[in-house]
Design a protein around this motif. Structure first.
Motif, PDB file in Angstrom:
ATOM      1  N   ARG A 116       2.708  -1.018   6.681  1.00 48.71           N
ATOM      2  CA  ARG A 116       1.551  -1.720   7.236  1.00 48.71           C
ATOM      3  C   ARG A 116       0.995  -0.901   8.387  1.00 48.71           C
ATOM      4  O   ARG A 116       1.742  -0.454   9.248  1.00 48.71           O
ATOM      5  N   GLY A 117      -0.324  -0.729   8.423  1.00 53.94           N
ATOM      6  CA  GLY A 117      -0.915   0.000   9.538  1.00 53.94           C
ATOM      7  C   GLY A 117      -1.928   1.027   9.094  1.00 53.94           C
ATOM      8  O   GLY A 117      -2.355   1.063   7.932  1.00 53.94           O
ATOM      9  N   ALA A 118      -2.302   1.902  10.026  1.00 53.48           N
ATOM     10  CA  ALA A 118      -3.448   2.793   9.849  1.00 53.48           C
ATOM     11  C   ALA A 118      -3.178   4.004   8.963  1.00 53.48           C
ATOM     12  O   ALA A 118      -4.107   4.575   8.405  1.00 53.48           O
ATOM     13  N   ALA A 119      -1.910   4.428   8.834  1.00 58.88           N
ATOM     14  CA  ALA A 119      -1.626   5.698   8.149  1.00 58.88           C
ATOM     15  C   ALA A 119      -0.520   5.551   7.110  1.00 58.88           C
ATOM     16  O   ALA A 119       0.499   6.246   7.175  1.00 58.88           O
ATOM     17  N   PRO A 120      -0.690   4.662   6.115  1.00 58.85           N
ATOM     18  CA  PRO A 120       0.398   4.422   5.163  1.00 58.85           C
ATOM     19  C   PRO A 120       0.747   5.629   4.301  1.00 58.85           C
ATOM     20  O   PRO A 120       1.919   5.867   4.010  1.00 58.85           O
ATOM     21  N   VAL A 121      -0.254   6.388   3.886  1.00 62.66           N
ATOM     22  CA  VAL A 121       0.002   7.529   2.998  1.00 62.66           C
ATOM     23  C   VAL A 121       0.744   8.627   3.749  1.00 62.66           C
ATOM     24  O   VAL A 121       1.715   9.201   3.242  1.00 62.66           O
ATOM     25  N   GLN A 122       0.311   8.916   4.963  1.00 62.59           N
ATOM     26  CA  GLN A 122       0.990   9.945   5.760  1.00 62.59           C
ATOM     27  C   GLN A 122       2.450   9.575   6.019  1.00 62.59           C
ATOM     28  O   GLN A 122       3.342  10.425   5.917  1.00 62.59           O
ATOM     29  N   HIS A 123       2.704   8.319   6.325  1.00 65.33           N
ATOM     30  CA  HIS A 123       4.081   7.898   6.591  1.00 65.33           C
ATOM     31  C   HIS A 123       4.929   7.928   5.320  1.00 65.33           C
ATOM     32  O   HIS A 123       6.113   8.258   5.377  1.00 65.33           O
ATOM     33  N   ALA A 124       4.334   7.589   4.181  1.00 65.54           N
ATOM     34  CA  ALA A 124       5.086   7.640   2.919  1.00 65.54           C
ATOM     35  C   ALA A 124       5.520   9.069   2.611  1.00 65.54           C
ATOM     36  O   ALA A 124       6.669   9.315   2.201  1.00 65.54           O
ATOM     37  N   VAL A 125       4.627  10.032   2.830  1.00 66.59           N
ATOM     38  CA  VAL A 125       4.963  11.439   2.591  1.00 66.59           C
ATOM     39  C   VAL A 125       6.006  11.908   3.609  1.00 66.59           C
ATOM     40  O   VAL A 125       6.993  12.559   3.255  1.00 66.59           O
ATOM     41  N   GLY A 128       9.488  10.791   2.878  1.00 64.02           N
ATOM     42  CA  GLY A 128      10.089  11.262   1.637  1.00 64.02           C
ATOM     43  C   GLY A 128      10.126  10.204   0.546  1.00 64.02           C
ATOM     44  O   GLY A 128      10.943  10.289  -0.377  1.00 64.02           O
ATOM     45  N   ASP A 129       9.214   9.211   0.608  1.00 61.85           N
ATOM     46  CA  ASP A 129       9.162   8.193  -0.446  1.00 61.85           C
ATOM     47  C   ASP A 129       8.865   8.856  -1.792  1.00 61.85           C
ATOM     48  O   ASP A 129       8.016   9.754  -1.871  1.00 61.85           O
ATOM     49  N   GLU A 130       9.533   8.396  -2.824  1.00 57.82           N
ATOM     50  CA  GLU A 130       9.284   8.929  -4.168  1.00 57.82           C
ATOM     51  C   GLU A 130       8.219   8.136  -4.906  1.00 57.82           C
ATOM     52  O   GLU A 130       7.631   8.616  -5.871  1.00 57.82           O
ATOM     53  N   MET A 131       7.979   6.892  -4.457  1.00 57.17           N
ATOM     54  CA  MET A 131       6.982   6.037  -5.097  1.00 57.17           C
ATOM     55  C   MET A 131       6.177   5.317  -4.030  1.00 57.17           C
ATOM     56  O   MET A 131       6.715   4.859  -3.026  1.00 57.17           O
ATOM     57  N   GLU A 154       2.070   4.586  -7.742  1.00 54.53           N
ATOM     58  CA  GLU A 154       1.742   6.010  -7.867  1.00 54.53           C
ATOM     59  C   GLU A 154       2.924   6.829  -7.384  1.00 54.53           C
ATOM     60  O   GLU A 154       3.384   6.654  -6.248  1.00 54.53           O
ATOM     61  N   PRO A 155       3.467   7.740  -8.217  1.00 54.34           N
ATOM     62  CA  PRO A 155       4.564   8.582  -7.743  1.00 54.34           C
ATOM     63  C   PRO A 155       4.089   9.585  -6.690  1.00 54.34           C
ATOM     64  O   PRO A 155       2.945  10.045  -6.739  1.00 54.34           O
ATOM     65  N   VAL A 156       4.977   9.890  -5.763  1.00 56.38           N
ATOM     66  CA  VAL A 156       4.703  10.936  -4.773  1.00 56.38           C
ATOM     67  C   VAL A 156       5.310  12.222  -5.314  1.00 56.38           C
ATOM     68  O   VAL A 156       6.525  12.318  -5.491  1.00 56.38           O
ATOM     69  N   ARG A 157       4.468  13.207  -5.593  1.00 54.42           N
ATOM     70  CA  ARG A 157       4.949  14.461  -6.169  1.00 54.42           C
ATOM     71  C   ARG A 157       5.552  15.344  -5.071  1.00 54.42           C
ATOM     72  O   ARG A 157       5.148  15.259  -3.911  1.00 54.42           O
ATOM     73  N   PRO A 158       6.485  16.214  -5.436  1.00 52.15           N
ATOM     74  CA  PRO A 158       7.213  16.998  -4.420  1.00 52.15           C
ATOM     75  C   PRO A 158       6.319  17.886  -3.550  1.00 52.15           C
ATOM     76  O   PRO A 158       6.708  18.204  -2.419  1.00 52.15           O
ATOM     77  N   THR A 159       5.159  18.281  -4.065  1.00 53.84           N
ATOM     78  CA  THR A 159       4.285  19.148  -3.263  1.00 53.84           C
ATOM     79  C   THR A 159       3.055  18.417  -2.746  1.00 53.84           C
ATOM     80  O   THR A 159       2.164  19.035  -2.169  1.00 53.84           O
ATOM     81  N   ASP A 160       2.987  17.103  -2.932  1.00 45.93           N
ATOM     82  CA  ASP A 160       1.815  16.339  -2.488  1.00 45.93           C
ATOM     83  C   ASP A 160       1.591  16.457  -0.984  1.00 45.93           C
ATOM     84  O   ASP A 160       2.524  16.263  -0.192  1.00 45.93           O
ATOM     85  N   THR A 161       0.339  16.728  -0.600  1.00 42.36           N
ATOM     86  CA  THR A 161      -0.076  16.493   0.781  1.00 42.36           C
ATOM     87  C   THR A 161      -0.612  15.062   0.853  1.00 42.36           C
ATOM     88  O   THR A 161      -0.855  14.421  -0.179  1.00 42.36           O
ATOM     89  N   THR A 167      -6.268  10.893  -2.449  1.00 43.05           N
ATOM     90  CA  THR A 167      -7.346  11.026  -3.448  1.00 43.05           C
ATOM     91  C   THR A 167      -6.981  10.263  -4.715  1.00 43.05           C
ATOM     92  O   THR A 167      -7.806   9.517  -5.275  1.00 43.05           O
ATOM     93  N   ARG A 168      -5.748  10.424  -5.187  1.00 44.56           N
ATOM     94  CA  ARG A 168      -5.327   9.698  -6.390  1.00 44.56           C
ATOM     95  C   ARG A 168      -5.326   8.189  -6.159  1.00 44.56           C
ATOM     96  O   ARG A 168      -5.771   7.414  -7.004  1.00 44.56           O
ATOM     97  N   LEU A 169      -4.837   7.775  -4.999  1.00 44.68           N
ATOM     98  CA  LEU A 169      -4.785   6.348  -4.692  1.00 44.68           C
ATOM     99  C   LEU A 169      -6.179   5.745  -4.541  1.00 44.68           C
ATOM    100  O   LEU A 169      -6.399   4.577  -4.882  1.00 44.68           O
ATOM    101  N   ALA A 170      -7.125   6.533  -4.035  1.00 41.98           N
ATOM    102  CA  ALA A 170      -8.494   6.024  -3.867  1.00 41.98           C
ATOM    103  C   ALA A 170      -9.094   5.632  -5.204  1.00 41.98           C
ATOM    104  O   ALA A 170      -9.769   4.603  -5.323  1.00 41.98           O
ATOM    105  N   PHE A 171      -8.838   6.435  -6.235  1.00 34.91           N
ATOM    106  CA  PHE A 171      -9.404   6.140  -7.554  1.00 34.91           C
ATOM    107  C   PHE A 171      -8.612   5.042  -8.274  1.00 34.91           C
ATOM    108  O   PHE A 171      -9.198   4.141  -8.880  1.00 34.91           O
ATOM    109  N   ALA A 172      -7.275   5.091  -8.192  1.00 36.51           N
ATOM    110  CA  ALA A 172      -6.471   4.024  -8.798  1.00 36.51           C
ATOM    111  C   ALA A 172      -6.757   2.694  -8.106  1.00 36.51           C
ATOM    112  O   ALA A 172      -6.889   1.648  -8.758  1.00 36.51           O
TER     113      ALA A 172
END
Length: 317
Positions: A116-125, A128-131, A154-161, A167-172
């Motif tokens: 929860r909060g302003a930067a969920p994607v950055q914190h997930a990466v 080391g979240d896998e999903m 959406e899976p988090v790929r090993p090289t994802d920034t 970008t993927r989450l925006a469209f999904a």
């Protein structure tokens, strides 16, 4: 339904596009943050959402604060049934939350109640979240705590920034938000309260958070760089100046690089390596202060790194 869409950055545009393309609901207006300075000239520029709405001929509202009485009066005048939200960027007061009959529904880029909060994607990466994924939920006064309508994973790929993943989450998520509006309208979708367990917080990543500490293990160094790309940009210090770290690669634990101390550099003809708290990583792309991004090997050739030189591994005063 009659909708008023709220959003500001580029990541919100796919959701607006999905709602326009569906044709099922009337988008009466868009709410976005005021024009902001951008580019070298620092001229005021409309947000990406405002630009897209203007292209589509949709009324654009740009309140300085969403509690401004002129804005609230116009919102009451429009009388929306529901207000879908994607990365609007301002806290909605009770007075605004009460206006649409079916409330404000937010598209959030995590699997709530995680991040929860302003930067969920950055914190997930960074964690080391896998999903991960996206969720639509009813906005209430708490921080991203409202009941959830739907999720996509959406899976988090090993090289994802963070940029790749967002970008993927925006469209999904755009498809999820459009489907949520349809389900609310026809009565087939009902929000479910979030579980009390599993709550994690994702505050905004600061520039200091993006300072890479090479005393950390290689895996942590890699996650910080990927999480902070493209913003706010991971960085270190070399010869007293900031060096932006754009991309690096994890390596197997190589015996020939085992002697590198944390932050210590070793430059070959086409490769640049840096020691960490575990084993070395390869620097692929960097950006020296005041210059354009470049391959790390090109930077190293121009810089002429001396044996034993290091990237700063602690805070610089």
């Amino acid at each position: 339904m009659k909708l008023v869409f709220a959003g500001t950055p580029e990541v919100a545009v796919p959701a607006l596009d999905a709602l326009i393309a569906s044709g099922r609901h009337e988008i009466a207006a868009v709410v976005t943050r005021p024009d902001a300075p951008a580019g070298r000239g620092r001229h005021l520029v409309a947000s990406p959402v405002a630009q897209r709405a203007e292209e589509a001929g949709i009324e654009v509202l740009k309140p300085v604060k969403p509690r401004d009485e002129d804005f609230l009066a116009r919102l009451r005048e429009i009388a929306p049934d529901c207000c879908p939200v994607v990365a609007y960027g301002a806290l909605l007061p009770k007075s605004a939350l009460a206006i649409p009959a079916r409330g404000w529904v937010n598209l959030h880029f995590s699997l709530l109640p995680a991040w929860r909060g302003a930067a969920p994607v950055q914190h997930a990466v960074m964690a080391g979240d896998e999903m991960t994924g996206a969720a639509t939920f009813q906005i209430e006064e708490g921080l991203d705590s409202g009941p959830v309508y739907g999720v996509v994973t959406e899976p988090v790929r090993p090289t994802d920034t963070s940029g790749d993943l967002l970008t993927r989450l925006a469209f999904a998520g755009a498809g999820l938000l459009a489907a949520t509006m349809d389900g609310i309208e026809d009565g087939t979708l009902h929000a479910v309260p979030q579980p009390a367990d599993g709550v994690t917080l994702a505050p905004k990543i600061t520039v200091e958070d993006a300072h890479v500490d090479f005393r950390a293990p290689a895996l942590r160094v890699d996650r910080v760089v990927r999480a902070c790309t493209p913003a706010p940009g991971a960085w270190t210090v070399f010869r007293g100046e900031r060096l932006k770290l754009i991309q690096l690669a994890l390596l197997p634990d190589r015996a020939d690089l085992a002697a590198l101390a944390p932050g210590e550099l070793a430059a070959g003809k086409n490769n640049v390596y840096a020691g960490t708290g575990s084993h070395a990583v390869e620097l692929l792309w960097v950006q020296p202060q005041g210059k354009k991004p470049m391959r790390a090997a090109d930077w190293a050739r121009g810089t002429r790194i001396a044996p034993g030189e290091r990237l700063a591994t602690a805070d610089v005063g």
